[in-house]
Design a protein around this motif. Structure first.
Motif, PDB file in Angstrom:
ATOM      1  N   LYS A 139     -24.029  46.827  17.613  1.00  0.00           N
ATOM      2  CA  LYS A 139     -23.685  46.713  19.029  1.00  0.00           C
ATOM      3  C   LYS A 139     -23.383  45.266  19.430  1.00  0.00           C
ATOM      4  O   LYS A 139     -23.108  44.985  20.596  1.00  0.00           O
ATOM      5  CB  LYS A 139     -24.835  47.226  19.902  1.00  0.00           C
ATOM      6  N   ALA A 140     -23.396  44.359  18.449  1.00  0.00           N
ATOM      7  CA  ALA A 140     -23.395  42.925  18.766  1.00  0.00           C
ATOM      8  C   ALA A 140     -22.092  42.439  19.376  1.00  0.00           C
ATOM      9  O   ALA A 140     -22.095  41.624  20.289  1.00  0.00           O
ATOM     10  CB  ALA A 140     -23.715  42.123  17.513  1.00  0.00           C
ATOM     11  N   SER A 141     -20.958  42.876  18.844  1.00  0.00           N
ATOM     12  CA  SER A 141     -19.674  42.327  19.287  1.00  0.00           C
ATOM     13  C   SER A 141     -18.886  43.377  20.045  1.00  0.00           C
ATOM     14  O   SER A 141     -18.686  44.494  19.554  1.00  0.00           O
ATOM     15  CB  SER A 141     -18.860  41.836  18.088  1.00  0.00           C
ATOM     16  N   ASP A 142     -18.444  43.016  21.229  1.00  0.00           N
ATOM     17  CA  ASP A 142     -17.695  43.924  22.089  1.00  0.00           C
ATOM     18  C   ASP A 142     -16.351  43.278  22.414  1.00  0.00           C
ATOM     19  O   ASP A 142     -16.295  42.209  23.032  1.00  0.00           O
ATOM     20  CB  ASP A 142     -18.496  44.193  23.363  1.00  0.00           C
ATOM     21  N   SER A 143     -15.282  43.914  21.975  1.00  0.00           N
ATOM     22  CA  SER A 143     -13.952  43.362  22.215  1.00  0.00           C
ATOM     23  C   SER A 143     -13.710  43.130  23.700  1.00  0.00           C
ATOM     24  O   SER A 143     -13.117  42.123  24.106  1.00  0.00           O
ATOM     25  CB  SER A 143     -12.883  44.306  21.670  1.00  0.00           C
ATOM     26  N   ARG A 144     -14.186  44.056  24.535  1.00  0.00           N
ATOM     27  CA  ARG A 144     -13.940  43.961  25.974  1.00  0.00           C
ATOM     28  C   ARG A 144     -14.606  42.734  26.588  1.00  0.00           C
ATOM     29  O   ARG A 144     -14.018  42.069  27.450  1.00  0.00           O
ATOM     30  CB  ARG A 144     -14.439  45.241  26.654  1.00  0.00           C
ATOM     31  N   GLU A 145     -15.816  42.431  26.141  1.00  0.00           N
ATOM     32  CA  GLU A 145     -16.525  41.277  26.696  1.00  0.00           C
ATOM     33  C   GLU A 145     -15.822  39.977  26.324  1.00  0.00           C
ATOM     34  O   GLU A 145     -15.711  39.060  27.147  1.00  0.00           O
ATOM     35  CB  GLU A 145     -17.976  41.271  26.208  1.00  0.00           C
ATOM     36  N   ALA A 146     -15.364  39.884  25.064  1.00  0.00           N
ATOM     37  CA  ALA A 146     -14.633  38.683  24.654  1.00  0.00           C
ATOM     38  C   ALA A 146     -13.313  38.564  25.399  1.00  0.00           C
ATOM     39  O   ALA A 146     -12.914  37.477  25.841  1.00  0.00           O
ATOM     40  CB  ALA A 146     -14.394  38.703  23.147  1.00  0.00           C
ATOM     41  N   LEU A 147     -12.624  39.691  25.564  1.00  0.00           N
ATOM     42  CA  LEU A 147     -11.317  39.672  26.219  1.00  0.00           C
ATOM     43  C   LEU A 147     -11.398  39.245  27.681  1.00  0.00           C
ATOM     44  O   LEU A 147     -10.432  38.691  28.225  1.00  0.00           O
ATOM     45  CB  LEU A 147     -10.672  41.056  26.123  1.00  0.00           C
TER      46      LEU A 147
END
Length: 319
Positions: free
Chosen positions: A241-249
């Motif tokens: 669950k660590a990396s979320d494309s949406r949060e980075a974007l």
């Protein structure tokens, strides 16, 4: 007599726990530690569809042409956990400092994922750098990082290209897990990067594995994916669950081209809409190739796909 229901409940609970554990270990072997392929015999990580045979033949033919006509420079990086991973740098004979960094997806390698795009990239006047991930393609590493680890390694690949062309410009181009990798790295300062093309990337590893279990394996998602998360954390210190494309974007500054197949049955098409909506860049575009399956848009719509890719590339390189 009252003890019977408790005994039955205890037995049923034990059976269910054993079943969930067994399925979770199976999923761990299938998704986290799949059998290794090698550079000569890659295993395409795509679902079967009516276009797969043609796409595979086109890819095989492109690989043969590349090996007959080009001699890329082989470079390497060392990951934070000590793995040595190779990359292949096709430097354009018509001198340019502008480079596509191509980041491949799950259970394949850079040759198979991008063979059909190397020549178009070179013909368009750019250099082409092929990244190779851990574990896949016969490379070092006992497991995949689902983009969670690979997004940190992307910085090393960018540094590698910049060592050749310190004043050059870079466009990141990723497919599937590679697309998720570059999206999840897009909130960082990426030296000399001027734009990003993501093709069929997912939102999070957790969401993607949940979708695959639900749609393909046909098993209850939540208990198994939670148990799988415990295994990856315990064995690999990897939080799915660590990396979320949406949060980075949300915090990216780079121009973005989002691409997806309208009939994608591996990474559901709705994921690209979520990523596009989350993207905070003022310069973003979404293209859905209606009849394409997962990472098949180039094969299904070759002329339109290349036109879309290179119009975006020309604009961001010259911006």
């Amino acid at each position: 007599m009252k003890k019977v229901p408790w005994l039955f409940a205890s037995i049923l609970t034990a059976v269910l726990l054993a079943w969930v554990s067994a399925i979770s270990f199976m999923m761990y072997k299938v998704f986290v530690n799949p059998p290794k392929s090698d550079r000569e015999n890659p295993q395409p990580g795509r679902f079967f569809d009516d276009d797969l045979a043609d796409a595979t033949k086109e890819t095989d033919d492109a690989i043969i042409r590349l090996r007959e006509n080009y001699n890329p420079e082989e470079v390497s990086i060392t990951t934070d956990d000590g793995l040595t991973l190779p990359g292949y740098f096709y430097i354009n004979e018509n001198k340019t400092e502008n480079t596509f960094i191509c980041v491949h997806g799950y259970n394949t390698n850079s040759d198979f994922a991008f063979a059909a795009m190397v020549e178009p990239i070179l013909n368009a006047g750019y250099n082409c750098f092929l990244v190779n991930h851990r574990h896949f393609g016969g490379h070092e590493g006992k497991f995949t990082g689902f983009g969670i680890l690979e997004k940190n390694e992307l910085i090393k690949w960018i540094d590698c290209v910049n060592s050749y062309f310190p004043n050059g410009k870079i466009l990141l181009y990723g497919t599937s897990m590679g697309a998720a990798t570059i999206m999840q790295a897009s909130d960082q300062d990426l030296p000399n990067v001027v734009g990003v093309i993501e093709d069929c990337g997912f939102t999070t590893c957790y969401d993607e594995l949940s979708y695959l279990m639900r749609s393909v394996v046909k098993i209850p998602t939540k208990p198994v994916i939670s148990s799988l998360g415990v295994l990856t954390k315990a064995f690999l210190d990897l939080d799915i669950k660590a990396s979320d494309s949406r949060e980075a974007l949300k915090n990216t500054k780079y121009p973005f081209l989002f691409i997806h197949g309208g009939r994608d049955n591996f990474v559901p098409t709705e994921m690209v809409q979520e990523c596009y909506d989350a993207c905070g860049s003022e310069d973003k575009k979404l293209i859905i190739y209606d009849e394409a399956r997962h990472t098949q848009s180039h094969f299904k719509y070759p002329e339109k796909y290349e036109k879309d890719i290179f119009e975006f590339a020309e604009r961001v390189f010259n911006k």
